[in-house]
Design a protein around this motif. Structure first.
Motif, PDB file in Angstrom:
ATOM      1  N   TYR A 348      37.943  26.663  56.144  1.00  0.00           N
ATOM      2  CA  TYR A 348      38.396  27.916  55.550  1.00  0.00           C
ATOM      3  C   TYR A 348      37.358  28.991  55.840  1.00  0.00           C
ATOM      4  O   TYR A 348      36.164  28.805  55.574  1.00  0.00           O
ATOM      5  N   SER A 357      44.557  24.895  58.332  1.00  0.00           N
ATOM      6  CA  SER A 357      45.487  23.805  58.039  1.00  0.00           C
ATOM      7  C   SER A 357      45.483  22.806  59.177  1.00  0.00           C
ATOM      8  O   SER A 357      45.183  23.142  60.323  1.00  0.00           O
ATOM      9  N   THR A 359      48.090  19.495  60.412  1.00  0.00           N
ATOM     10  CA  THR A 359      49.329  18.774  60.170  1.00  0.00           C
ATOM     11  C   THR A 359      49.369  17.526  61.050  1.00  0.00           C
ATOM     12  O   THR A 359      49.050  17.586  62.239  1.00  0.00           O
ATOM     13  N   ALA A 370      50.264  17.477  55.610  1.00  0.00           N
ATOM     14  CA  ALA A 370      49.314  18.490  56.050  1.00  0.00           C
ATOM     15  C   ALA A 370      48.269  18.735  54.973  1.00  0.00           C
ATOM     16  O   ALA A 370      48.497  18.459  53.784  1.00  0.00           O
ATOM     17  N   LEU A 372      45.955  21.953  53.579  1.00  0.00           N
ATOM     18  CA  LEU A 372      45.737  23.396  53.575  1.00  0.00           C
ATOM     19  C   LEU A 372      44.392  23.672  52.905  1.00  0.00           C
ATOM     20  O   LEU A 372      44.137  23.186  51.796  1.00  0.00           O
ATOM     21  N   HIS A 373      43.548  24.435  53.569  1.00  0.00           N
ATOM     22  CA  HIS A 373      42.238  24.779  53.012  1.00  0.00           C
ATOM     23  C   HIS A 373      42.152  26.292  52.874  1.00  0.00           C
ATOM     24  O   HIS A 373      42.148  27.021  53.870  1.00  0.00           O
ATOM     25  N   LYS A 474      51.758  30.218  51.769  1.00  0.00           N
ATOM     26  CA  LYS A 474      51.042  29.361  52.708  1.00  0.00           C
ATOM     27  C   LYS A 474      51.726  28.005  52.839  1.00  0.00           C
ATOM     28  O   LYS A 474      51.815  27.447  53.931  1.00  0.00           O
ATOM     29  N   TYR A 475      52.223  27.469  51.722  1.00  0.00           N
ATOM     30  CA  TYR A 475      52.967  26.211  51.787  1.00  0.00           C
ATOM     31  C   TYR A 475      54.136  26.334  52.765  1.00  0.00           C
ATOM     32  O   TYR A 475      54.306  25.517  53.661  1.00  0.00           O
ATOM     33  N   ILE A 478      53.419  26.565  56.497  1.00  0.00           N
ATOM     34  CA  ILE A 478      53.100  25.277  57.108  1.00  0.00           C
ATOM     35  C   ILE A 478      54.361  24.422  57.272  1.00  0.00           C
ATOM     36  O   ILE A 478      54.587  23.833  58.330  1.00  0.00           O
TER      37      ILE A 478
END
Length: 483
Positions: A348, A357, A359, A370, A372-373, A474-475, A478
């Motif tokens: 990040y 991210s 995946t 995945a 996510l940072h 953001k979710y 992705i």
């Protein structure tokens, strides 16, 4: 999950070197209709803006499964309070012809693929369309523009919907359909339905009316009346909360060099269909003009709390972790296939606020998981395209660990959203400049969500939309990245 009432049709374009369709919160300019279950030749009536701040268009879907074919019609607006006629217009030539056929079979008899034989007469000839099936759904296309969607119900009803990429094609030329399975069996199909759409544009500014009644009358080629139906519309911001919402739409060039529109929509359980129109702004020609009632896939997404890597989480960045993914039903019982992947903790960038991210797609292609940072830490997200009944995902970080071990090696992910993916191809290349209209409607044709935007060339952008907070943005960005 954040929702918004249907209010003013909001357009949002991202300046990312491309133009994205980003429907914002609502559609007050689109009339809220009091639904009627039509039983005659007119199946639904809708009124909507042609674009933000401009005139209103009326459209009607008609049934041509029996009797004379609808060839034209009129639309009349009346004031329900006084009965006065506000405006009457003639509707244009019917378009978007659809042919529906059904038969009874089984998944075993049908197989994974079959061929649809079309009896198209002197106009279309006898084209064959290859259809591939997966999880009860399939689709196929012919180079001449015919497209077929197939759905096999658990009860054994196979339903085919035949359309054409030329919105003005005459569906009456189709006299019959049949199927040959991969094993060589022939299955006759009964033509069970179909229809067309008609539309026209009102000169009246409907925004000045609180409500109006729209009456549509249709006739055959000889001018003989076939049907008439009415529906009441409200224009004063009284839209209802949507049961499905647009998430992302992109215009790209497909493998066959034709324009392709890919749309993701969020669905909370209600049946929906998607109407797409991509117009070349230089020639006014519709390059894509389709209505689909079957998404190419349905995706279930799951998200949970942050993955805690202890006092020094920075040491986990760049480190690979072996992860197992299990699925559970509503009772907590494990279901489906356990998946195994390797995930790398992404970085990040705190200085720029740019999240990272990573995946990992499952080996069988049925989904992915995945990491996510962002400023909130590291979060796990998982999704499945399988048709299994899933209510939760269970993530397990397996030893040995190359980086710092998570404080909790087993994490439960809650159900986050159910998403439908739609893909429609056009009759030509992506225009240099275009206008795109995407509308999501329920099974009765009532509007759920929609937007119009303009762009140039291919347009691919993140899943940005106004209904969510930043974390959910953001979710979804992705989860909707593969298409």
């Amino acid at each position: 999950m954040l929702r918004a009432a249907l209010a003013t049709l909001s357009l949002l374009a991202l300046d990312l070197g491309t133009t994205a369709l980003c429907p914002a919160l609502s559609l007050t300019g689109e009339a809220a209709a009091q639904s009627t279950k039509y039983t005659g030749r007119i199946k639904r009536i809708r009124i909507k803006r042609t674009r933000a701040g401009s005139s209103f268009k009326v459209s009607a879907s008609t049934d041509s499964s029996s009797g004379a074919k609808v060839a034209g019609g009129t639309a009349t607006l009346t004031d329900p309070a006084t009965g006065a006629v506000v405006e009457t217009i003639a509707l244009g030539t019917p378009f978007h012809g659809t042919v529906v056929a059904e038969t009874t079979t089984t998944a075993a008899e049908l197989g994974d693929s079959f061929t649809v034989h079309v009896a198209g007469g002197a106009v279309l000839g006898s084209p064959d369309i290859a259809v591939s099936m997966a999880k009860g759904k399939g689709e196929g296309a012919h180079p001449d523009g015919l497209k077929v969607r197939a759905t096999l119900s658990p009860a054994g009803t196979l339903r085919l919907v035949l359309v054409h990429e030329d919105r003005s094609w005459d569906d009456a030329v189709i006299s019959g359909l049949s199927i040959t399975t991969a094993a060589g069996a022939t299955l006759p199909l009964s033509l069970s339905g179909g229809g067309n759409s008609l539309d026209g544009v009102f000169a009246t500014d409907l925004d000045v009316h609180a409500s109006l009644t729209a009456t549509v009358s249709v006739v055959d080629a000889a001018g003989t009346p076939l049907d008439s139906a009415s529906e009441s519309f409200t224009f004063a911001g009284t839209g209802t909360e949507p049961t499905a919402t647009l998430v992302r739409t992109a215009v790209t060039t497909g493998a066959d060099k034709r324009a392709q529109v890919t749309t993701w929509s969020e669905n909370d359980g209600k049946l929906a269909s998607l109407e797409v129109s991509l117009v070349d702004r230089e020639t006014a020609k519709e390059v894509v003009a389709t209505t689909d009632d079957t998404p190419v896939l349905t995706r279930q997404a799951f998200a949970g709390t942050a993955v805690d890597f202890g006092d020094d989480p920075a040491k986990a960045v760049g480190m690979p972790y072996l992860v197992l993914v299990d699925w559970a039903d509503a009772e907590g019982t494990l279901t489906g296939t356990q998946q195994e992947v390797t995930l790398v903790v992404p970085a990040y960038d705190a200085e720029t606020g740019t999240p990272g991210s990573h995946t990992a797609t499952f080996a069988d292609g049925s989904g992915a998981v995945a990491l996510l940072h962002d400023e909130l830490g590291v979060t796990a997200i998982a999704w499945t395209d399988d048709s299994i009944d899933v209510s939760a995902a269970h993530i397990i970080f397996e030893e040995p660990f190359e980086g710092p071990p998570p404080l909790e090696t087993e994490i439960d992910l809650r159900h986050h959203s159910t998403l439908d993916k739609w893909t429609q191809s056009g009759i030509g290349a992506v225009p240099a400049v275009w206008e795109l209209t995407v509308e999501l409607v329920d099974e009765k044709g009532n509007p759920l969500d929609g937007a119009t935007t303009t762009g140039a060339g291919d347009s691919v952008a993140p899943a940005t939309h106004g209904r969510r907070d930043g974390q959910e943005e953001k979710y979804m960005e992705i989860v909707c990245t593969d298409g």
